[in-house]
Scaffold this motif. Structure first.
Motif, PDB file in Angstrom:
ATOM      1  N   GLY A  70       0.814  -1.204   0.000  1.00 13.01           N
ATOM      2  CA  GLY A  70       0.000   0.000   0.000  1.00 13.01           C
ATOM      3  C   GLY A  70       0.847   1.252   0.000  1.00 13.01           C
ATOM      4  N   GLU A  71       0.151   2.357   0.001  1.00 12.62           N
ATOM      5  CA  GLU A  71       0.779   3.667   0.027  1.00 12.62           C
ATOM      6  C   GLU A  71       1.681   3.798   1.248  1.00 12.62           C
ATOM      7  OE1 GLU A  71      -0.674   8.262   0.577  1.00 12.62           O
ATOM      8  OE2 GLU A  71      -2.066   6.807  -0.286  1.00 12.62           O
ATOM      9  N   GLY A  72       2.881   4.315   1.026  1.00 10.75           N
ATOM     10  CA  GLY A  72       3.803   4.561   2.124  1.00 10.75           C
ATOM     11  C   GLY A  72       4.720   3.402   2.453  1.00 10.75           C
ATOM     12  N   VAL A  73       4.535   2.253   1.833  1.00 10.24           N
ATOM     13  CA  VAL A  73       5.400   1.101   2.112  1.00 10.24           C
ATOM     14  C   VAL A  73       6.664   1.242   1.274  1.00 10.24           C
ATOM     15  CG1 VAL A  73       5.649  -1.409   1.995  1.00 10.24           C
ATOM     16  CG2 VAL A  73       3.460  -0.396   2.653  1.00 10.24           C
ATOM     17  N   LYS A  74       7.798   1.308   1.952  1.00 11.95           N
ATOM     18  CA  LYS A  74       9.069   1.542   1.257  1.00 11.95           C
ATOM     19  C   LYS A  74      10.046   0.371   1.380  1.00 11.95           C
ATOM     20  CE  LYS A  74       8.532   6.360   1.092  1.00 11.95           C
ATOM     21  NZ  LYS A  74       7.381   6.438   0.237  1.00 11.95           N
ATOM     22  N   THR A  75       9.814  -0.523   2.340  1.00 12.92           N
ATOM     23  CA  THR A  75      10.792  -1.582   2.612  1.00 12.92           C
ATOM     24  C   THR A  75      10.374  -2.940   2.065  1.00 12.92           C
ATOM     25  OG1 THR A  75       9.791  -2.018   4.767  1.00 12.92           O
ATOM     26  CG2 THR A  75      11.627  -0.435   4.690  1.00 12.92           C
ATOM     27  N   LEU A  76       9.199  -3.029   1.443  1.00 12.49           N
ATOM     28  CA  LEU A  76       8.725  -4.290   0.875  1.00 12.49           C
ATOM     29  C   LEU A  76       8.329  -4.091  -0.572  1.00 12.49           C
ATOM     30  CD1 LEU A  76       6.271  -5.446   3.703  1.00 12.49           C
ATOM     31  CD2 LEU A  76       8.587  -6.300   3.290  1.00 12.49           C
ATOM     32  N   LYS A  77       8.374  -5.206  -1.328  1.00 10.66           N
ATOM     33  CA  LYS A  77       7.869  -5.178  -2.693  1.00 10.66           C
ATOM     34  C   LYS A  77       7.160  -6.499  -2.972  1.00 10.66           C
ATOM     35  CE  LYS A  77      12.168  -6.754  -4.859  1.00 10.66           C
ATOM     36  NZ  LYS A  77      12.707  -7.290  -3.623  1.00 10.66           N
ATOM     37  N   LYS A  78       6.310  -6.499  -3.980  1.00  7.91           N
ATOM     38  CA  LYS A  78       5.590  -7.705  -4.363  1.00  7.91           C
ATOM     39  C   LYS A  78       6.594  -8.830  -4.604  1.00  7.91           C
ATOM     40  CE  LYS A  78       2.225  -9.487  -7.571  1.00  7.91           C
ATOM     41  NZ  LYS A  78       1.273  -9.192  -8.638  1.00  7.91           N
ATOM     42  N   GLY A  79       6.300 -10.008  -4.040  1.00 12.07           N
ATOM     43  CA  GLY A  79       7.167 -11.170  -4.208  1.00 12.07           C
ATOM     44  C   GLY A  79       8.130 -11.412  -3.063  1.00 12.07           C
ATOM     45  N   ASP A  80       8.301 -10.431  -2.175  1.00 11.05           N
ATOM     46  CA  ASP A  80       9.185 -10.623  -1.018  1.00 11.05           C
ATOM     47  C   ASP A  80       8.615 -11.693  -0.090  1.00 11.05           C
ATOM     48  OD1 ASP A  80      10.975  -8.666  -1.798  1.00 11.05           O
ATOM     49  OD2 ASP A  80      10.274  -7.159  -0.351  1.00 11.05           O
ATOM     50  N   ARG A  81       9.491 -12.541   0.453  1.00 11.61           N
ATOM     51  CA  ARG A  81       9.095 -13.499   1.499  1.00 11.61           C
ATOM     52  C   ARG A  81       9.250 -12.775   2.827  1.00 11.61           C
ATOM     53  NH1 ARG A  81       8.045 -18.548   2.382  1.00 11.61           N
ATOM     54  NH2 ARG A  81       8.441 -19.175   0.268  1.00 11.61           N
ATOM     55  N   VAL A  82       8.209 -12.852   3.665  1.00 11.70           N
ATOM     56  CA  VAL A  82       8.215 -12.131   4.929  1.00 11.70           C
ATOM     57  C   VAL A  82       7.716 -13.015   6.067  1.00 11.70           C
ATOM     58  CG1 VAL A  82       7.891  -9.858   3.866  1.00 11.70           C
ATOM     59  CG2 VAL A  82       5.899 -11.203   4.520  1.00 11.70           C
ATOM     60  N   SER A  83       8.082 -12.621   7.267  1.00 11.04           N
ATOM     61  CA  SER A  83       7.467 -13.209   8.456  1.00 11.04           C
ATOM     62  C   SER A  83       6.636 -12.106   9.099  1.00 11.04           C
ATOM     63  CB  SER A  83       8.522 -13.726   9.426  1.00 11.04           C
ATOM     64  OG  SER A  83       9.304 -12.672   9.927  1.00 11.04           O
ATOM     65  N   ILE A  84       5.557 -12.517   9.750  1.00 13.17           N
ATOM     66  CA  ILE A  84       4.654 -11.571  10.402  1.00 13.17           C
ATOM     67  C   ILE A  84       4.763 -11.805  11.899  1.00 13.17           C
ATOM     68  CG2 ILE A  84       2.279 -10.776  10.583  1.00 13.17           C
ATOM     69  CD1 ILE A  84       1.879 -12.236   7.801  1.00 13.17           C
ATOM     70  N   ALA A  85       5.368 -10.847  12.573  1.00 12.73           N
ATOM     71  CA  ALA A  85       5.541 -10.955  14.013  1.00 12.73           C
ATOM     72  C   ALA A  85       4.217 -10.683  14.718  1.00 12.73           C
ATOM     73  CB  ALA A  85       6.604  -9.974  14.482  1.00 12.73           C
ATOM     74  N   TRP A  86       4.075 -11.176  15.910  1.00 10.24           N
ATOM     75  CA  TRP A  86       2.814 -11.059  16.658  1.00 10.24           C
ATOM     76  C   TRP A  86       2.374  -9.628  16.881  1.00 10.24           C
ATOM     77  CZ3 TRP A  86       2.571  -8.546  21.300  1.00 10.24           C
ATOM     78  CH2 TRP A  86       3.777  -8.306  21.928  1.00 10.24           C
ATOM     79  N   PHE A  87       3.297  -8.703  16.990  1.00 12.01           N
ATOM     80  CA  PHE A  87       2.926  -7.320  17.301  1.00 12.01           C
ATOM     81  C   PHE A  87       2.578  -6.504  16.068  1.00 12.01           C
ATOM     82  CE2 PHE A  87       7.523  -7.940  17.565  1.00 12.01           C
ATOM     83  CZ  PHE A  87       7.975  -7.090  16.571  1.00 12.01           C
ATOM     84  N   PHE A  88       2.541  -7.105  14.898  1.00  9.73           N
ATOM     85  CA  PHE A  88       2.093  -6.418  13.690  1.00  9.73           C
ATOM     86  C   PHE A  88       0.786  -7.015  13.244  1.00  9.73           C
ATOM     87  CE2 PHE A  88       6.689  -5.573  13.370  1.00  9.73           C
ATOM     88  CZ  PHE A  88       6.634  -4.209  13.323  1.00  9.73           C
TER      89      PHE A  88
END
Length: 88
Positions: A70-88
Motif C-alpha cells: 500500500g501507500e507509504g510502504v518503502k521496505t517491501l515489494k511484491k514477491g518478497d518473502r516475509v514473516s509476520i511478528a505477533w505485534f504487527f
C-alpha cells in the motif's frame, strides 16, 4: 481465501472461505500466508475472553509472500518473502 475464524455461536472455530482483505490504511501490505501459528492469544479470542467477536480471523504469526503493498510502504515489494511478528 481460506481462514480460521471464531464461529458465530462463539463456541469454537471453523475453517471458512473468506473475502481477501483490501489495503485500507497507509503503510499496509497484503501477504499470502503460507504457514501460520495459532498461539494462546488466539485461543482466548476464540473463547470470547476479550469480548464477543464472531467471524474474527485467527492467526497472527505467519510466513508468506507479499502480494501487494500500500501507500507509504518503502521496505517491501511484491514477491518478497516475509514473516509476520505477533505485534504487527
Amino acid at each position: 481465501m481460506r481462514a480460521v475464524v471464531v464461529n458465530q455461536a462463539i463456541t469454537g472455530i471453523e475453517v471458512v472461505d473468506h473475502e481477501k482483505p483490501a489495503l485500507v490504511a497507509h503503510g499496509q501490505a497484503l501477504v499470502k500466508v503460507e504457514y501460520c501459528g495459532v498461539c494462546h492469544t488466539d485461543l482466548h479470542v476464540a473463547h470470547g475472553d476479550f469480548g464477543q467477536v464472531p467471524g474474527r480471523i485467527l492467526g497472527h504469526e505467519g510466513i508468506g509472500i507479499v502480494e501487494e503493498v500500500g501507500e507509504g510502504v518503502k521496505t517491501l515489494k511484491k514477491g518478497d518473502r516475509v514473516s509476520i511478528a505477533w505485534f504487527f
